[in-house]
Design a protein around this motif. Structure first.
Motif, PDB file in Angstrom:
ATOM      1  N   ASN A  83       0.829  -1.218   0.000  1.00  0.00           N
ATOM      2  CA  ASN A  83       0.000   0.000   0.000  1.00  0.00           C
ATOM      3  C   ASN A  83       0.855   1.256   0.000  1.00  0.00           C
ATOM      4  O   ASN A  83       0.583   2.218  -0.724  1.00  0.00           O
ATOM      5  CB  ASN A  83      -0.913   0.012   1.228  1.00  0.00           C
ATOM      6  CG  ASN A  83      -2.009  -1.026   1.162  1.00  0.00           C
ATOM      7  OD1 ASN A  83      -2.325  -1.553   0.093  1.00  0.00           O
ATOM      8  ND2 ASN A  83      -2.606  -1.343   2.305  1.00  0.00           N
ATOM      9  N   ILE A  84       1.902   1.249   0.821  1.00  0.00           N
ATOM     10  CA  ILE A  84       2.771   2.425   0.924  1.00  0.00           C
ATOM     11  C   ILE A  84       3.548   2.638  -0.369  1.00  0.00           C
ATOM     12  O   ILE A  84       3.683   3.772  -0.846  1.00  0.00           O
ATOM     13  CB  ILE A  84       3.741   2.273   2.123  1.00  0.00           C
ATOM     14  CG1 ILE A  84       2.963   2.151   3.437  1.00  0.00           C
ATOM     15  CG2 ILE A  84       4.704   3.455   2.171  1.00  0.00           C
ATOM     16  CD1 ILE A  84       1.956   3.238   3.698  1.00  0.00           C
ATOM     17  N   GLU A  85       4.050   1.571  -0.938  1.00  0.00           N
ATOM     18  CA  GLU A  85       4.801   1.683  -2.197  1.00  0.00           C
ATOM     19  C   GLU A  85       3.929   2.251  -3.305  1.00  0.00           C
ATOM     20  O   GLU A  85       4.404   2.985  -4.177  1.00  0.00           O
ATOM     21  CB  GLU A  85       5.343   0.314  -2.599  1.00  0.00           C
ATOM     22  CG  GLU A  85       6.481  -0.170  -1.706  1.00  0.00           C
ATOM     23  CD  GLU A  85       6.932  -1.584  -2.047  1.00  0.00           C
ATOM     24  OE1 GLU A  85       6.185  -2.281  -2.784  1.00  0.00           O
ATOM     25  OE2 GLU A  85       8.003  -1.992  -1.572  1.00  0.00           O
ATOM     26  N   ARG A  86       2.622   1.917  -3.262  1.00  0.00           N
ATOM     27  CA  ARG A  86       1.712   2.384  -4.299  1.00  0.00           C
ATOM     28  C   ARG A  86       1.224   3.809  -4.050  1.00  0.00           C
ATOM     29  O   ARG A  86       1.150   4.630  -4.972  1.00  0.00           O
ATOM     30  CB  ARG A  86       0.509   1.430  -4.389  1.00  0.00           C
ATOM     31  CG  ARG A  86      -0.449   1.761  -5.529  1.00  0.00           C
ATOM     32  CD  ARG A  86      -1.560   0.739  -5.669  1.00  0.00           C
ATOM     33  NE  ARG A  86      -2.533   0.816  -4.575  1.00  0.00           N
ATOM     34  CZ  ARG A  86      -2.611  -0.034  -3.583  1.00  0.00           C
ATOM     35  NH1 ARG A  86      -1.771  -1.058  -3.503  1.00  0.00           N
ATOM     36  NH2 ARG A  86      -3.526   0.105  -2.627  1.00  0.00           N
ATOM     37  N   LYS A  87       0.902   4.118  -2.778  1.00  0.00           N
ATOM     38  CA  LYS A  87       0.279   5.408  -2.476  1.00  0.00           C
ATOM     39  C   LYS A  87       1.265   6.492  -2.039  1.00  0.00           C
ATOM     40  O   LYS A  87       0.977   7.683  -2.172  1.00  0.00           O
ATOM     41  CB  LYS A  87      -0.786   5.221  -1.395  1.00  0.00           C
ATOM     42  CG  LYS A  87      -1.934   4.325  -1.844  1.00  0.00           C
ATOM     43  CD  LYS A  87      -3.006   4.228  -0.777  1.00  0.00           C
ATOM     44  CE  LYS A  87      -4.174   3.368  -1.231  1.00  0.00           C
ATOM     45  NZ  LYS A  87      -5.244   3.272  -0.219  1.00  0.00           N
ATOM     46  N   VAL A  88       2.394   6.087  -1.469  1.00  0.00           N
ATOM     47  CA  VAL A  88       3.397   7.069  -1.037  1.00  0.00           C
ATOM     48  C   VAL A  88       4.771   6.611  -1.529  1.00  0.00           C
ATOM     49  O   VAL A  88       5.663   6.276  -0.735  1.00  0.00           O
ATOM     50  CB  VAL A  88       3.412   7.224   0.503  1.00  0.00           C
ATOM     51  CG1 VAL A  88       4.135   8.519   0.895  1.00  0.00           C
ATOM     52  CG2 VAL A  88       2.022   7.207   1.096  1.00  0.00           C
ATOM     53  N   PRO A  89       4.950   6.562  -2.846  1.00  0.00           N
ATOM     54  CA  PRO A  89       6.228   6.080  -3.386  1.00  0.00           C
ATOM     55  C   PRO A  89       7.392   6.939  -2.892  1.00  0.00           C
ATOM     56  O   PRO A  89       7.300   8.167  -2.853  1.00  0.00           O
ATOM     57  CB  PRO A  89       6.046   6.198  -4.897  1.00  0.00           C
ATOM     58  CG  PRO A  89       4.932   7.172  -5.091  1.00  0.00           C
ATOM     59  CD  PRO A  89       4.031   7.002  -3.913  1.00  0.00           C
ATOM     60  N   GLY A  90       8.455   6.277  -2.492  1.00  0.00           N
ATOM     61  CA  GLY A  90       9.633   6.997  -2.005  1.00  0.00           C
ATOM     62  C   GLY A  90       9.633   7.267  -0.521  1.00  0.00           C
ATOM     63  O   GLY A  90      10.623   7.750   0.026  1.00  0.00           O
ATOM     64  N   ALA A  91       8.541   6.944   0.168  1.00  0.00           N
ATOM     65  CA  ALA A  91       8.478   7.169   1.618  1.00  0.00           C
ATOM     66  C   ALA A  91       9.476   6.256   2.326  1.00  0.00           C
ATOM     67  O   ALA A  91       9.609   5.079   1.996  1.00  0.00           O
ATOM     68  CB  ALA A  91       7.072   6.902   2.128  1.00  0.00           C
TER      69      ALA A  91
END
Length: 224
Positions: A83-91
């Motif tokens: 989910n994070i890779e998709r919605k907040v790439p680079g986080a």
């Protein structure tokens, strides 16, 4: 001025130094570790993303509630990362917080900030999702005495909920007062903290647990 916030695991480490109670937790770096920690803590557990770049975890799929098995914890870890890779790439991702899911109690918020004129100001009020709706809060300038905290509790419109309401048992007032005093001391002794809030704090008939904590820093990061 440079500002930062303590990560969730760092916030709980700070609370532990002041003997402020919170649910058992662990920081998982891998899916397998999430399963191990969850099994050790005992089910159900909550999984939360830990990242300096993400504030609103639920909005980006960074929280999973009610995890009931080792397998669910493993898969939940993977799901959150995707989910994070998709919605907040680079986080930047520090890990996944695995925390014991505790029964709800009367929700209280305990907060504070550092004022240039008055110093540390402590806030106490009705917590959870109703904090912004009812704005049932009261304030005092630190340092606080037990009498100060008793007075703060009595000033709240929601005080009947704490004393027992419609068959509900009264909460452990002494335990709640202890947490407020310890939190006040924490803020006084750590000038690097600009503001903080413990929300929600679950107050029970036999104790208090801080479920979530946020600390905003100024200047150099707090060494814990």
């Amino acid at each position: 001025m440079f500002k930062a916030k303590l990560l969730e695991n760092e916030a709980f480490e700070l609370l532990s130094k002041y003997s402020i109670p919170y649910p058992p937790y662990g920081l998982a770096k891998t899916p397998e570790e999430a399963g191990e920690i969850a099994e050790k803590i005992g089910f159900p557990v909550v999984l939360k993303i830990v990242s300096p770049d993400i504030s609103h975890k639920t909005d980006v799929g960074g929280v999973i509630l009610g995890v009931k098995s080792r397998e669910e914890a493993v898969e939940g870890f993977k799901t959150i990362i995707k989910n994070i890779e998709r919605k907040v790439p680079g986080a930047r991702v520090t890990g996944i917080l695995v925390q014991k899911m505790v029964k709800p109690g009367v929700e209280v918020i305990i907060g504070g900030k550092r004022d240039l004129t008055f110093g540390v100001i402590v806030m106490l009020g009705l917590g959870g999702v109703f904090t912004e709706v009812f704005k049932d809060v009261t304030f005092r300038i630190a340092p606080l005495t037990r009498e100060d905290v008793y007075e703060m509790l009595n000033e709240l419109k929601s005080a009947p909920l704490l004393r027992g309401y419609r068959g509900l048992p009264p909460v452990d007032i002494e335990a709640l007062v202890d947490v407020v005093l310890k939190f006040s001391k924490l803020l006084e002794e750590n000038p690097e903290i600009e503001s903080a809030d413990l929300n929600p704090v679950f107050a029970y008939s036999n104790g208090v647990l801080v479920v979530d904590a946020r600390f905003i820093l100024r200047g150099e990061e707090l060494k814990i």
